[in-house]
Design a protein around this motif. Structure first.
Motif, PDB file in Angstrom:
ATOM      1  N   ARG A 132       0.835  -1.211   0.000  1.00  0.00           N
ATOM      2  CA  ARG A 132       0.000   0.000   0.000  1.00  0.00           C
ATOM      3  C   ARG A 132       0.863   1.252   0.000  1.00  0.00           C
ATOM      4  NH1 ARG A 132      -5.304  -0.163   1.169  1.00  0.00           N
ATOM      5  NH2 ARG A 132      -5.137   1.816   0.085  1.00  0.00           N
ATOM      6  N   GLU A 133       0.317   2.307  -0.572  1.00  0.00           N
ATOM      7  CA  GLU A 133       1.059   3.554  -0.689  1.00  0.00           C
ATOM      8  C   GLU A 133       0.131   4.732  -0.398  1.00  0.00           C
ATOM      9  OE1 GLU A 133       2.443   5.617  -4.640  1.00  0.00           O
ATOM     10  OE2 GLU A 133       3.833   3.988  -4.118  1.00  0.00           O
ATOM     11  N   VAL A 134       0.660   5.697   0.328  1.00  0.00           N
ATOM     12  CA  VAL A 134      -0.038   6.961   0.556  1.00  0.00           C
ATOM     13  C   VAL A 134       0.846   8.035  -0.067  1.00  0.00           C
ATOM     14  CG1 VAL A 134      -0.897   8.589   2.276  1.00  0.00           C
ATOM     15  CG2 VAL A 134      -1.036   6.132   2.720  1.00  0.00           C
ATOM     16  N   ARG A 135       0.264   8.877  -0.915  1.00  0.00           N
ATOM     17  CA  ARG A 135       1.021   9.934  -1.587  1.00  0.00           C
ATOM     18  C   ARG A 135       0.759  11.285  -0.923  1.00  0.00           C
ATOM     19  NH1 ARG A 135       3.127   8.583  -6.637  1.00  0.00           N
ATOM     20  NH2 ARG A 135       2.484   6.534  -7.341  1.00  0.00           N
ATOM     21  N   ARG A 136       1.764  12.149  -1.024  1.00  0.00           N
ATOM     22  CA  ARG A 136       1.682  13.519  -0.524  1.00  0.00           C
ATOM     23  C   ARG A 136       1.140  13.568   0.899  1.00  0.00           C
ATOM     24  NH1 ARG A 136       0.246  13.144  -5.555  1.00  0.00           N
ATOM     25  NH2 ARG A 136      -1.997  13.157  -5.189  1.00  0.00           N
ATOM     26  N   LEU A 137       2.009  13.276   1.817  1.00  0.00           N
ATOM     27  CA  LEU A 137       1.634  13.179   3.225  1.00  0.00           C
ATOM     28  C   LEU A 137       2.538  14.079   4.059  1.00  0.00           C
ATOM     29  CD1 LEU A 137       0.136  11.628   5.542  1.00  0.00           C
ATOM     30  CD2 LEU A 137       1.965   9.948   5.399  1.00  0.00           C
ATOM     31  N   SER A 138       1.945  14.912   4.897  1.00  0.00           N
ATOM     32  CA  SER A 138       2.711  15.701   5.866  1.00  0.00           C
ATOM     33  C   SER A 138       2.674  14.957   7.195  1.00  0.00           C
ATOM     34  CB  SER A 138       2.112  17.094   6.035  1.00  0.00           C
ATOM     35  OG  SER A 138       2.260  17.837   4.848  1.00  0.00           O
ATOM     36  N   VAL A 139       3.815  14.850   7.843  1.00  0.00           N
ATOM     37  CA  VAL A 139       3.902  14.145   9.120  1.00  0.00           C
ATOM     38  C   VAL A 139       4.542  15.029  10.175  1.00  0.00           C
ATOM     39  CG1 VAL A 139       4.023  11.830   8.074  1.00  0.00           C
ATOM     40  CG2 VAL A 139       6.138  13.081   8.541  1.00  0.00           C
ATOM     41  N   ALA A 140       4.127  14.827  11.408  1.00  0.00           N
ATOM     42  CA  ALA A 140       4.771  15.490  12.542  1.00  0.00           C
ATOM     43  C   ALA A 140       6.052  14.718  12.860  1.00  0.00           C
ATOM     44  CB  ALA A 140       3.841  15.488  13.747  1.00  0.00           C
ATOM     45  N   VAL A 141       7.093  15.433  13.216  1.00  0.00           N
ATOM     46  CA  VAL A 141       8.366  14.804  13.591  1.00  0.00           C
ATOM     47  C   VAL A 141       8.691  15.234  15.011  1.00  0.00           C
ATOM     48  CG1 VAL A 141      10.818  14.594  13.059  1.00  0.00           C
ATOM     49  CG2 VAL A 141       9.152  14.803  11.194  1.00  0.00           C
ATOM     50  N   LEU A 142       8.857  14.255  15.889  1.00  0.00           N
ATOM     51  CA  LEU A 142       9.135  14.534  17.296  1.00  0.00           C
ATOM     52  C   LEU A 142       9.857  13.364  17.923  1.00  0.00           C
ATOM     53  CD1 LEU A 142       6.001  13.796  19.349  1.00  0.00           C
ATOM     54  CD2 LEU A 142       5.854  13.915  16.891  1.00  0.00           C
ATOM     55  N   ASN A 143      10.288  13.551  19.138  1.00  0.00           N
ATOM     56  CA  ASN A 143      10.999  12.505  19.864  1.00  0.00           C
ATOM     57  C   ASN A 143       9.970  11.565  20.500  1.00  0.00           C
ATOM     58  OD1 ASN A 143      12.608  10.912  21.435  1.00  0.00           O
ATOM     59  ND2 ASN A 143      13.635  12.572  22.500  1.00  0.00           N
ATOM     60  N   LEU A 144       9.759  10.410  19.890  1.00  0.00           N
ATOM     61  CA  LEU A 144       8.763   9.462  20.389  1.00  0.00           C
ATOM     62  C   LEU A 144       9.175   8.805  21.701  1.00  0.00           C
ATOM     63  CD1 LEU A 144       7.526   7.742  17.106  1.00  0.00           C
ATOM     64  CD2 LEU A 144       6.380   9.497  18.468  1.00  0.00           C
ATOM     65  N   ALA A 145      10.431   8.961  22.099  1.00  0.00           N
ATOM     66  CA  ALA A 145      10.879   8.393  23.380  1.00  0.00           C
ATOM     67  C   ALA A 145      10.110   9.001  24.547  1.00  0.00           C
ATOM     68  CB  ALA A 145      12.385   8.600  23.565  1.00  0.00           C
ATOM     69  N   ASP A 146       9.587  10.211  24.367  1.00  0.00           N
ATOM     70  CA  ASP A 146       8.788  10.840  25.425  1.00  0.00           C
ATOM     71  C   ASP A 146       7.535  10.026  25.738  1.00  0.00           C
ATOM     72  OD1 ASP A 146      10.625  12.868  25.550  1.00  0.00           O
ATOM     73  OD2 ASP A 146       9.412  14.310  24.441  1.00  0.00           O
ATOM     74  N   TRP A 147       7.125   9.188  24.785  1.00  0.00           N
ATOM     75  CA  TRP A 147       5.965   8.318  24.966  1.00  0.00           C
ATOM     76  C   TRP A 147       6.386   6.857  25.126  1.00  0.00           C
ATOM     77  CZ3 TRP A 147       5.825  12.760  22.196  1.00  0.00           C
ATOM     78  CH2 TRP A 147       4.830  13.664  22.543  1.00  0.00           C
TER      79      TRP A 147
END
Length: 107
Positions: free
Chosen positions: A51-66
């Motif tokens: 599967r593929e999703v095109r043109r996607l904006s993602v949040a970037v953060l330190n997931l270690a906090d969770w």
């Protein structure tokens, strides 16, 4: 996950050499006290299996906090979190007992 945004761990984004843009938004979630800053990366595509999703904006953060990601204490092998919109688009079914994610076959 049902998260508002799909997210990538900061270390995953760095390994992929993604260009990050600052964001005025803040994020909070279960397991992490307070709000966290985040950046945004625009992806041309995201491929998960067939599967593929095109043109996607993602949040970037330190997931270690969770407790997630390379420095996390709960799930170290998590490089990101799919948001509710992407889960719906992909026709996802989550089997919590078996820890599996099923995606509807592409048309």
């Amino acid at each position: 996950s049902g998260a508002v945004w799909s997210c990538l761990d900061a270390k995953t984004a760095a390994a992929l050499n993604l260009q990050l843009s600052p964001s005025p938004n803040r994020i909070r979630g279960a397991g992490a006290a307070g709000q966290r800053e985040l950046a945004v990366a625009d992806l041309k595509q995201l491929q998960i299996g067939e599967r593929e999703v095109r043109r996607l904006s993602v949040a970037v953060l330190n997931l270690a906090d969770w407790g997630l990601g390379a420095d996390g204490k709960v799930l170290e092998n998590v490089g990101g979190i799919l948001g509710g919109g992407e889960l719906a688009t992909l026709g996802a079914v989550i089997d919590c007992h078996q820890l599996k994610l099923w995606l509807q076959a592409a048309d």
